[in-house]
Design a protein around this motif. Structure first.
Motif: not given
Length: 157
Positions: A4, A24, A27-32, A35, A37, A88, A90
């Motif tokens: 990643k 962040t 927007h980028f980890f709504h589905s960890p 993602s 990243f 979240k 994450v």
């Protein structure tokens, strides 16, 4: 998390930096698990330089109080960051490094091989940015990755 890209988020003890972290995450980890990243959050712990320049009796006492306060702030930022990420679902790596925030962020990009650096904006005008300096402005010119500056929307009256 192997393979990643690293998304690095800089946080301090301000509402705006935590807004950038939350933005962040949303927007980028709504589905960890989906993602692309790995999340690394960096906090630049200030150096109590101003207290060091004080001479005379009591300087050591002042220095230890300032250091204790800076350590407490770093712990508070770390816990708040971990809690926001936990909510979240994450996984997060938190990196607390002592130094000037501009240099700490740019060095962290290299250290973690980040693809993206996310920073909040304090909303300084031209004059304040010129006098106080802007971490996001500095990093946008010196970090060796893409830099995203997240601005908190202005409150509607």
């Amino acid at each position: 998390m192997a393979g990643k890209q690293v998304m690095l988020v800089g946080v301090d003890d301000s509402e705006r930096s935590f807004y950038a972290l939350q933005w962040t995450l949303d927007h980028f980890f709504h589905s960890p698990s989906a993602s692309p990243f790995k999340l690394v959050v960096v906090h630049a712990k200030s150096i109590p330089i101003s207290a060091i320049s004080l001479g005379g009796p009591g300087a050591v006492d002042i220095l230890s109080l300032v250091e204790k306060d800076l350590k407490s702030t770093a712990e508070r930022v770390t816990e708040k960051t971990k809690e926001a990420c936990k909510k979240k679902g994450v996984e997060v790596e938190v990196d607390v490094t002592e130094g000037d925030a501009r240099n700490v962020m740019c060095d962290a990009v290299e250290k973690h091989h980040a693809s993206v650096l996310v920073l909040g904006s304090h909303g300084y005008g031209v004059f304040k940015r010129a006098v106080l300096g802007s971490v996001s402005d500095y990093c946008s010119h010196h970090a060796h990755c893409s830099v995203m500056i997240v601005k908190k929307p202005m409150a509607k009256n």
